[in-house]
Motif scaffolding. Structure first.
Motif, PDB file in Angstrom:
ATOM      1  N   CYS A 278       0.862  -1.126  -0.045  1.00  0.00           N
ATOM      2  CA  CYS A 278      -0.007  -0.008  -0.050  1.00  0.00           C
ATOM      3  C   CYS A 278       0.928   1.287  -0.166  1.00  0.00           C
ATOM      4  N   ALA A 279       1.897   1.124   0.777  1.00  0.00           N
ATOM      5  CA  ALA A 279       2.670   2.543   0.833  1.00  0.00           C
ATOM      6  C   ALA A 279       3.640   2.701  -0.318  1.00  0.00           C
ATOM      7  N   VAL A 280       3.887   1.287  -0.954  1.00  0.00           N
ATOM      8  CA  VAL A 280       4.618   1.447  -2.288  1.00  0.00           C
ATOM      9  C   VAL A 280       4.066   2.042  -3.488  1.00  0.00           C
ATOM     10  N   SER A 281       2.631   1.579  -3.638  1.00  0.00           N
ATOM     11  CA  SER A 281       2.013   1.684  -4.893  1.00  0.00           C
ATOM     12  C   SER A 281       0.529   2.018  -4.738  1.00  0.00           C
ATOM     13  N   GLY A 282       0.011   1.917  -3.448  1.00  0.00           N
ATOM     14  CA  GLY A 282      -1.329   1.948  -3.191  1.00  0.00           C
ATOM     15  C   GLY A 282      -1.966   0.812  -2.732  1.00  0.00           C
ATOM     16  N   GLY A 283      -1.585  -0.264  -3.378  1.00  0.00           N
ATOM     17  CA  GLY A 283      -2.224  -1.673  -3.076  1.00  0.00           C
ATOM     18  C   GLY A 283      -3.833  -1.601  -3.652  1.00  0.00           C
ATOM     19  N   VAL A 284      -4.634  -2.463  -3.035  1.00  0.00           N
ATOM     20  CA  VAL A 284      -5.862  -2.710  -3.519  1.00  0.00           C
ATOM     21  C   VAL A 284      -6.535  -1.245  -3.564  1.00  0.00           C
ATOM     22  N   SER A 285      -6.784  -0.428  -2.339  1.00  0.00           N
ATOM     23  CA  SER A 285      -7.354   0.451  -2.443  1.00  0.00           C
ATOM     24  C   SER A 285      -7.050   1.804  -2.952  1.00  0.00           C
ATOM     25  N   GLY A 286      -5.665   1.969  -3.465  1.00  0.00           N
ATOM     26  CA  GLY A 286      -4.945   3.146  -4.030  1.00  0.00           C
ATOM     27  C   GLY A 286      -5.683   3.688  -4.989  1.00  0.00           C
ATOM     28  N   GLY A 287      -5.637   5.171  -4.889  1.00  0.00           N
ATOM     29  CA  GLY A 287      -6.441   6.051  -6.195  1.00  0.00           C
ATOM     30  C   GLY A 287      -7.724   6.110  -6.032  1.00  0.00           C
ATOM     31  N   ASN A 288      -8.359   5.823  -4.965  1.00  0.00           N
ATOM     32  CA  ASN A 288      -9.825   5.842  -4.947  1.00  0.00           C
ATOM     33  C   ASN A 288     -10.169   7.380  -4.316  1.00  0.00           C
ATOM     34  N   TYR A 289     -11.523   7.717  -4.272  1.00  0.00           N
ATOM     35  CA  TYR A 289     -11.705   8.908  -3.628  1.00  0.00           C
ATOM     36  C   TYR A 289     -11.196   9.359  -2.329  1.00  0.00           C
ATOM     37  N   ALA A 290     -10.702   8.503  -1.518  1.00  0.00           N
ATOM     38  CA  ALA A 290     -10.259   8.750  -0.183  1.00  0.00           C
ATOM     39  C   ALA A 290      -8.808   8.473   0.009  1.00  0.00           C
ATOM     40  N   CYS A 291      -8.012   7.968  -1.047  1.00  0.00           N
ATOM     41  CA  CYS A 291      -6.771   7.809  -0.705  1.00  0.00           C
ATOM     42  C   CYS A 291      -5.697   8.068  -1.979  1.00  0.00           C
ATOM     43  N   GLY A 292      -4.494   8.084  -1.681  1.00  0.00           N
ATOM     44  CA  GLY A 292      -3.550   8.252  -2.965  1.00  0.00           C
ATOM     45  C   GLY A 292      -2.938   6.954  -3.282  1.00  0.00           C
ATOM     46  N   ASN A 293      -1.807   6.981  -3.958  1.00  0.00           N
ATOM     47  CA  ASN A 293      -1.286   5.684  -4.483  1.00  0.00           C
ATOM     48  C   ASN A 293       0.163   5.705  -3.805  1.00  0.00           C
ATOM     49  N   GLY A 294       0.175   5.514  -2.621  1.00  0.00           N
ATOM     50  CA  GLY A 294       1.576   5.505  -1.714  1.00  0.00           C
ATOM     51  C   GLY A 294       2.210   6.737  -1.516  1.00  0.00           C
ATOM     52  N   LEU A 295       3.432   6.420  -1.136  1.00  0.00           N
ATOM     53  CA  LEU A 295       4.279   7.734  -0.750  1.00  0.00           C
ATOM     54  C   LEU A 295       4.838   8.600  -1.765  1.00  0.00           C
ATOM     55  N   ASP A 296       5.252   7.853  -2.943  1.00  0.00           N
ATOM     56  CA  ASP A 296       5.829   8.734  -4.028  1.00  0.00           C
ATOM     57  C   ASP A 296       5.036   9.884  -3.941  1.00  0.00           C
ATOM     58  N   GLY A 297       5.644  11.302  -4.267  1.00  0.00           N
ATOM     59  CA  GLY A 297       4.946  12.356  -4.559  1.00  0.00           C
ATOM     60  C   GLY A 297       4.663  12.950  -3.142  1.00  0.00           C
ATOM     61  N   VAL A 298       4.639  12.677  -2.197  1.00  0.00           N
ATOM     62  CA  VAL A 298       4.149  12.755  -0.939  1.00  0.00           C
ATOM     63  C   VAL A 298       5.540  13.334   0.071  1.00  0.00           C
ATOM     64  N   VAL A 299       6.391  12.296   0.110  1.00  0.00           N
ATOM     65  CA  VAL A 299       7.722  12.583   0.879  1.00  0.00           C
ATOM     66  C   VAL A 299       8.742  11.704   0.203  1.00  0.00           C
ATOM     67  N   PRO A 300      10.058  12.021   0.154  1.00  0.00           N
ATOM     68  CA  PRO A 300      10.878  11.356  -0.615  1.00  0.00           C
ATOM     69  C   PRO A 300      11.233  10.062   0.054  1.00  0.00           C
ATOM     70  N   VAL A 301      11.334   8.797  -0.707  1.00  0.00           N
ATOM     71  CA  VAL A 301      11.407   7.541  -0.215  1.00  0.00           C
ATOM     72  C   VAL A 301      12.678   6.997  -0.501  1.00  0.00           C
ATOM     73  N   ASP A 302      13.330   6.369   0.673  1.00  0.00           N
ATOM     74  CA  ASP A 302      14.799   5.744   0.448  1.00  0.00           C
ATOM     75  C   ASP A 302      14.517   4.406   0.392  1.00  0.00           C
TER      76      ASP A 302
END
Length: 269
Positions: free
Chosen positions: A210-234
């Motif tokens: 989920c944190a990597v790509s959004g998982g099953v629920s990613g991209g719906n009206y209530a959530c994004g597609n993980g951390l990319d674009g929110v904070v830099p990921v190491d």
């Protein structure tokens, strides 16, 4: 002497020596991520892509009858449906648990691996944290599957403290921000506030698919597609959820005490 004290003395140390020595990671025989062999693909077969609910398996531009599916392990939720429907054994079950990577593209099978020189430079900047690490965990919309595995890190078997790694309730004392969940809209603000409150240098682990790509629920009206674009990921650590051994490996990647083992979607033995 209490019964539990006597029992503890009788049983002795229950903690594993892994990863310092030995190979008892507590995951023998546990079903892991599927493995994919493109050479076994059947022409014009898309059974795997049709069965994949997170689009971890997809077809790019049409390339005739010989087109092979593209696999993104960063989207895999380890449901094993691809192994069940594949008629040729191109997708098979394995005991390989999820592995953390420093570049998102290293989770996509077939893409070029990150440049070794870049990985070494990153490792040098993290050397001051080689002896100790403090983690602030943020649940950004997780189903709590990842949290159940995180709790296991402090049990007697894994005993995370023996590695000099600790959880902290305050971001002001944290070196690493460990995030689970696809980043719901309600948690985006608190997540950014936590990140901004951490001292520099600071590191981020996207924990779980989920944190990597959004998982099953990613991209719906209530959530994004993980951390990319929110904070830099190491470190990107897929899995649904990643097991305690995978979590330890990802944490040791941060401090330079473990080597990245997956590149271009393939595990290096």
């Amino acid at each position: 002497m209490s019964l539990w004290t006597w029992f503890g003395l009788k049983e002795g140390c229950a903690s594993t020596d892994w990863p310092l020595k030995g190979d008892d990671d507590g995951q023998p025989g546990v079903l892991g991520m599927p493995r994919y062999d493109p050479a076994k693909c059947q022409p014009q077969c898309d059974a795997c892509a049709q069965a994949c609910v997170t689009h971890a398996i997809s077809f790019g531009a049409p390339q005739g009858d010989a087109a092979k599916p593209e696999v993104d392990w960063g989207r895999c939720i380890v449901c094993q449906r691809c192994t069940e429907v594949c008629p040729t054994g191109a997708f098979v079950e394995s005991t390989d648990w999820a592995l953390g990577v420093s570049e998102r593209r290293d989770l996509r099978q077939g893409e070029a691996a990150a440049e070794p020189a870049a990985r070494k430079a990153t490792g040098r900047t993290r050397r001051p944290f080689g002896r100790s690490l403090h983690i602030r965990h943020v649940d950004a919309g997780s189903c709590n599957g990842c949290e159940s595995e995180l709790q296991a890190l402090n049990n007697p078997f894994y005993n995370l403290h023996r590695l000099g790694i600790f959880f902290t309730p305050s971001p002001r004392f944290a070196d690493v921000l460990l995030v689970t969940g696809p980043v719901t809209k309600a948690m985006r603000g608190p997540l950014l506030e936590t990140w901004e409150a951490m001292p520099v240098p600071r590191w981020v682990i996207a924990t779980g698919t989920c944190a990597v790509s959004g998982g099953v629920s990613g991209g719906n009206y209530a959530c994004g597609n993980g951390l990319d674009g929110v904070v830099p990921v190491d470190v990107y650590l897929p899995g649904c959820p990643p097991n305690p051994a995978a979590l330890i490996h990802a944490l040791l990647l941060i401090v330079g005490r473990a080597e990245q083992r997956m590149r271009g979607g393939r595990i290096e033995r």
